[in-house]
Design a protein around this motif. Sequence first.
Motif, PDB file in Angstrom:
ATOM      1  N   GLU A 223    -116.386  -9.006 -32.352  1.00 26.79           N
ATOM      2  CA  GLU A 223    -117.115  -9.814 -31.370  1.00 26.79           C
ATOM      3  C   GLU A 223    -116.606  -9.563 -29.953  1.00 26.79           C
ATOM      4  OE1 GLU A 223    -115.835 -10.825 -34.163  1.00 26.79           O
ATOM      5  OE2 GLU A 223    -117.409 -11.817 -35.343  1.00 26.79           O
ATOM      6  N   ILE A 224    -115.292  -9.398 -29.802  1.00 30.54           N
ATOM      7  CA  ILE A 224    -114.713  -9.119 -28.482  1.00 30.54           C
ATOM      8  C   ILE A 224    -115.228  -7.794 -27.951  1.00 30.54           C
ATOM      9  CG2 ILE A 224    -112.567  -8.548 -27.272  1.00 30.54           C
ATOM     10  CD1 ILE A 224    -111.150 -10.592 -29.080  1.00 30.54           C
ATOM     11  N   VAL A 225    -115.220  -6.774 -28.803  1.00 30.14           N
ATOM     12  CA  VAL A 225    -115.682  -5.446 -28.394  1.00 30.14           C
ATOM     13  C   VAL A 225    -117.152  -5.481 -27.988  1.00 30.14           C
ATOM     14  CG1 VAL A 225    -116.242  -3.158 -29.296  1.00 30.14           C
ATOM     15  CG2 VAL A 225    -113.963  -4.105 -29.666  1.00 30.14           C
ATOM     16  N   GLU A 226    -117.961  -6.185 -28.748  1.00 31.59           N
ATOM     17  CA  GLU A 226    -119.391  -6.250 -28.431  1.00 31.59           C
ATOM     18  C   GLU A 226    -119.644  -6.960 -27.107  1.00 31.59           C
ATOM     19  OE1 GLU A 226    -121.046  -7.999 -31.936  1.00 31.59           O
ATOM     20  OE2 GLU A 226    -121.064  -6.097 -33.053  1.00 31.59           O
ATOM     21  N   LEU A 227    -118.905  -8.039 -26.857  1.00 29.91           N
ATOM     22  CA  LEU A 227    -119.050  -8.733 -25.574  1.00 29.91           C
ATOM     23  C   LEU A 227    -118.601  -7.843 -24.421  1.00 29.91           C
ATOM     24  CD1 LEU A 227    -117.871 -12.421 -26.208  1.00 29.91           C
ATOM     25  CD2 LEU A 227    -120.111 -11.690 -25.386  1.00 29.91           C
ATOM     26  N   CYS A 228    -117.495  -7.142 -24.611  1.00 28.83           N
ATOM     27  CA  CYS A 228    -116.982  -6.280 -23.542  1.00 28.83           C
ATOM     28  C   CYS A 228    -117.910  -5.085 -23.299  1.00 28.83           C
ATOM     29  CB  CYS A 228    -115.570  -5.814 -23.870  1.00 28.83           C
ATOM     30  SG  CYS A 228    -114.345  -7.146 -23.722  1.00 28.83           S
ATOM     31  N   ASP A 229    -118.540  -4.576 -24.343  1.00 29.03           N
ATOM     32  CA  ASP A 229    -119.554  -3.534 -24.153  1.00 29.03           C
ATOM     33  C   ASP A 229    -120.709  -4.073 -23.309  1.00 29.03           C
ATOM     34  OD1 ASP A 229    -118.152  -1.680 -25.559  1.00 29.03           O
ATOM     35  OD2 ASP A 229    -119.355  -1.807 -27.396  1.00 29.03           O
ATOM     36  N   GLN A 230    -121.122  -5.284 -23.621  1.00 28.08           N
ATOM     37  CA  GLN A 230    -122.245  -5.896 -22.912  1.00 28.08           C
ATOM     38  C   GLN A 230    -121.935  -6.110 -21.434  1.00 28.08           C
ATOM     39  OE1 GLN A 230    -123.571  -9.585 -24.694  1.00 28.08           O
ATOM     40  NE2 GLN A 230    -124.768 -10.183 -22.895  1.00 28.08           N
ATOM     41  N   TYR A 231    -120.700  -6.552 -21.154  1.00 26.78           N
ATOM     42  CA  TYR A 231    -120.335  -6.897 -19.777  1.00 26.78           C
ATOM     43  C   TYR A 231    -119.487  -5.812 -19.103  1.00 26.78           C
ATOM     44  CZ  TYR A 231    -122.214 -11.539 -20.575  1.00 26.78           C
ATOM     45  OH  TYR A 231    -123.064 -12.595 -20.840  1.00 26.78           O
ATOM     46  N   LYS A 232    -119.397  -4.636 -19.728  1.00 28.89           N
ATOM     47  CA  LYS A 232    -118.695  -3.488 -19.138  1.00 28.89           C
ATOM     48  C   LYS A 232    -117.243  -3.811 -18.766  1.00 28.89           C
ATOM     49  CE  LYS A 232    -122.906  -1.302 -17.377  1.00 28.89           C
ATOM     50  NZ  LYS A 232    -123.814  -2.218 -18.121  1.00 28.89           N
ATOM     51  N   ALA A 233    -116.517  -4.378 -19.738  1.00 26.09           N
ATOM     52  CA  ALA A 233    -115.103  -4.697 -19.562  1.00 26.09           C
ATOM     53  C   ALA A 233    -114.277  -3.862 -20.533  1.00 26.09           C
ATOM     54  CB  ALA A 233    -114.855  -6.184 -19.804  1.00 26.09           C
ATOM     55  N   LEU A 234    -113.025  -3.628 -20.171  1.00 28.48           N
ATOM     56  CA  LEU A 234    -112.099  -2.908 -21.035  1.00 28.48           C
ATOM     57  C   LEU A 234    -111.473  -3.862 -22.051  1.00 28.48           C
ATOM     58  CD1 LEU A 234    -110.239  -0.817 -18.298  1.00 28.48           C
ATOM     59  CD2 LEU A 234    -111.871   0.079 -19.976  1.00 28.48           C
ATOM     60  N   VAL A 235    -111.142  -3.332 -23.220  1.00 23.58           N
ATOM     61  CA  VAL A 235    -110.483  -4.123 -24.259  1.00 23.58           C
ATOM     62  C   VAL A 235    -109.060  -3.612 -24.453  1.00 23.58           C
ATOM     63  CG1 VAL A 235    -110.540  -4.903 -26.657  1.00 23.58           C
ATOM     64  CG2 VAL A 235    -112.690  -4.470 -25.443  1.00 23.58           C
ATOM     65  N   PHE A 236    -108.100  -4.531 -24.383  1.00 24.14           N
ATOM     66  CA  PHE A 236    -106.695  -4.234 -24.626  1.00 24.14           C
ATOM     67  C   PHE A 236    -106.225  -5.082 -25.806  1.00 24.14           C
ATOM     68  CE2 PHE A 236    -102.512  -6.131 -24.362  1.00 24.14           C
ATOM     69  CZ  PHE A 236    -101.665  -5.048 -24.270  1.00 24.14           C
ATOM     70  N   ILE A 237    -105.512  -4.461 -26.774  1.00 22.84           N
ATOM     71  CA  ILE A 237    -104.918  -5.239 -27.860  1.00 22.84           C
ATOM     72  C   ILE A 237    -103.438  -4.900 -28.016  1.00 22.84           C
ATOM     73  CG2 ILE A 237    -107.021  -5.662 -29.180  1.00 22.84           C
ATOM     74  CD1 ILE A 237    -106.221  -3.407 -31.058  1.00 22.84           C
ATOM     75  N   ASP A 238    -102.673  -5.935 -28.303  1.00 25.90           N
ATOM     76  CA  ASP A 238    -101.266  -5.792 -28.665  1.00 25.90           C
ATOM     77  C   ASP A 238    -101.209  -5.804 -30.194  1.00 25.90           C
ATOM     78  OD1 ASP A 238     -98.652  -6.668 -29.602  1.00 25.90           O
ATOM     79  OD2 ASP A 238     -98.143  -7.075 -27.521  1.00 25.90           O
ATOM     80  N   GLU A 239    -100.746  -4.693 -30.775  1.00 28.23           N
ATOM     81  CA  GLU A 239    -100.796  -4.504 -32.223  1.00 28.23           C
ATOM     82  C   GLU A 239     -99.428  -4.598 -32.903  1.00 28.23           C
ATOM     83  OE1 GLU A 239    -103.748  -5.000 -33.399  1.00 28.23           O
ATOM     84  OE2 GLU A 239    -104.162  -3.043 -34.306  1.00 28.23           O
ATOM     85  N   CYS A 240     -98.492  -5.306 -32.286  1.00 28.36           N
ATOM     86  CA  CYS A 240     -97.132  -5.349 -32.829  1.00 28.36           C
ATOM     87  C   CYS A 240     -97.072  -5.864 -34.264  1.00 28.36           C
ATOM     88  CB  CYS A 240     -96.236  -6.211 -31.939  1.00 28.36           C
ATOM     89  SG  CYS A 240     -95.809  -5.418 -30.381  1.00 28.36           S
ATOM     90  N   HIS A 241     -97.938  -6.814 -34.597  1.00 22.55           N
ATOM     91  CA  HIS A 241     -97.929  -7.384 -35.945  1.00 22.55           C
ATOM     92  C   HIS A 241     -99.105  -6.868 -36.763  1.00 22.55           C
ATOM     93  CE1 HIS A 241     -94.527 -10.144 -35.452  1.00 22.55           C
ATOM     94  NE2 HIS A 241     -94.933 -10.239 -34.197  1.00 22.55           N
ATOM     95  N   ALA A 242     -99.493  -5.618 -36.496  1.00 23.17           N
ATOM     96  CA  ALA A 242    -100.581  -5.005 -37.257  1.00 23.17           C
ATOM     97  C   ALA A 242    -100.352  -3.524 -37.538  1.00 23.17           C
ATOM     98  CB  ALA A 242    -101.909  -5.186 -36.513  1.00 23.17           C
ATOM     99  N   THR A 243     -99.756  -2.807 -36.599  1.00 24.89           N
ATOM    100  CA  THR A 243     -99.620  -1.354 -36.742  1.00 24.89           C
ATOM    101  C   THR A 243     -98.798  -0.989 -37.970  1.00 24.89           C
ATOM    102  OG1 THR A 243     -99.693  -1.073 -34.336  1.00 24.89           O
ATOM    103  CG2 THR A 243     -98.845   0.762 -35.616  1.00 24.89           C
ATOM    104  N   GLY A 244     -99.378  -0.134 -38.790  1.00 25.24           N
ATOM    105  CA  GLY A 244     -98.689   0.391 -39.953  1.00 25.24           C
ATOM    106  C   GLY A 244     -99.005  -0.305 -41.251  1.00 25.24           C
ATOM    107  N   PHE A 245     -99.544  -1.538 -41.201  1.00 26.04           N
ATOM    108  CA  PHE A 245     -99.737  -2.270 -42.451  1.00 26.04           C
ATOM    109  C   PHE A 245    -101.007  -3.108 -42.520  1.00 26.04           C
ATOM    110  CE2 PHE A 245     -97.412  -4.955 -39.579  1.00 26.04           C
ATOM    111  CZ  PHE A 245     -97.872  -6.236 -39.817  1.00 26.04           C
ATOM    112  N   VAL A 246    -101.730  -3.278 -41.421  1.00 23.26           N
ATOM    113  CA  VAL A 246    -103.010  -3.997 -41.436  1.00 23.26           C
ATOM    114  C   VAL A 246    -104.138  -2.970 -41.451  1.00 23.26           C
ATOM    115  CG1 VAL A 246    -104.547  -5.482 -40.079  1.00 23.26           C
ATOM    116  CG2 VAL A 246    -102.142  -6.092 -40.336  1.00 23.26           C
ATOM    117  N   GLY A 247    -105.142  -3.203 -42.274  1.00 19.14           N
ATOM    118  CA  GLY A 247    -106.204  -2.218 -42.468  1.00 19.14           C
ATOM    119  C   GLY A 247    -105.899  -1.360 -43.677  1.00 19.14           C
TER     120      GLY A 247
END
Length: 425
Positions: A223-247
């Motif tokens: 949802e964040i990505v879709e809104l930012c696409d609509q309003y031409k904004a950049l998306v930044f995420i901090d993945e400290c508690h996701a990289t390597g094991f989420v997904g």
Amino acid sequence: MIPYQNIMKNSSRVLAPLFNQTSRRYASTALASLDNIMGEVMDSIYEAGTFKPERIITTRQAAEIQVAGSSKKILNFCANNYLGLSSHPEVVEASKAALDKYGAGLSSVRFICGTQDIHKELEEKISRFHGREDTIIYASCFDANAGLFESLLTPEDAAISDELNHASIIDGIRLCKAERHRFKHMDMKDLERVLQETQKCRMRVVATDGVFSMDGDVAPLKEIVELCDQYKALVFIDECHATGFVGETGRGTEEFTGVDGRVHIINSTLGKALGGAAGGYTCGPKSLTDMLRQKSRPYLFSNSLPPPVVAGASKVFDLIMRDNSLVSKVAENTKHFRTRIEEAGFTIWGKDHPIVPIMLDDASLAGRFAEEMLSKDIYVIGFSYPVVPKGKARIRVQVSAAHTPAEIDKCVDAFIDIGKKLKVI
């Protein structure tokens, strides 16, 4: 005499001989003032029940550890070692080999004489893992977050931040001169409101944690990505508690939410699932990393990441890109723990993530609960203000791929016993 005064009285006996009489005479007035002020601050922390003792671990980081003052083995359910790789033999050996070949450290920053071939190799490996053009590594992800916003954003721009973002994102945004806006936690209507109000800005960056470390909830990234696409904004995420094991393959929140490649800037850490040592990075367009190498103050003015740390993290990327079985193991262990602890009657937050906040609300209760758990050979920590909001104290359990089903059951059984004893369940 309250606890902090006792601590100071005892420590003074040890520290006093370190100060010669001359230095004490010249500094006595200033030191006395400092001691009094800090004593008042510490007294208030004790009285609020939010003092955070530091337990001393006498072994390597693992599912089973020992702490100072005890010869017993205890189960560690309070580490960011999600994949159990911080003491993996191949990681340790890679670090040792780098120490022999490259030395302990560079004694300098990157642009002077602090860049080695292994730094560039690690950056290339991270970029390949995330499917991005380039990566710049820092001493920590806190530094990466501190270095990004100040370098990227001007008074013509806007930073738009989830209200529960990590402190390092908050501090990083404070350093920049852009307009600063917050939106309600994971509230897409409120985010859209801010995006509408900031359309006059040259550039806007929407910043969010991928996974919120205190609550274990996952950002609604699609949802964040879709809104930012609509309003031409950049998306930044901090993945400290996701990289390597989420997904499915550990690529993080992007993969978990099905928006691979649509996030513009990724910051993450090497100090949690990816070996547990230290280091952080920014990953994204090469135009961005080129600029950061020229302007980012934590990068320009901090020593290079030590070679053993670089080599250990590089070996972790080799391991997880070769085999993602540990990702599946974390997911299985998380489901097992969450199912049992919820069935026992505890209130937990988050969903499908190995961070499991067990809500107790009262700070003193959380601290006592953690001490009682240690008596049952389970290492957990009570979290209270200012780490979490007032009235939202908790025990934050963190499940690892290194835990066995039997160890998870032992932890849950201890929670049930203490929960009944303290009338939590």
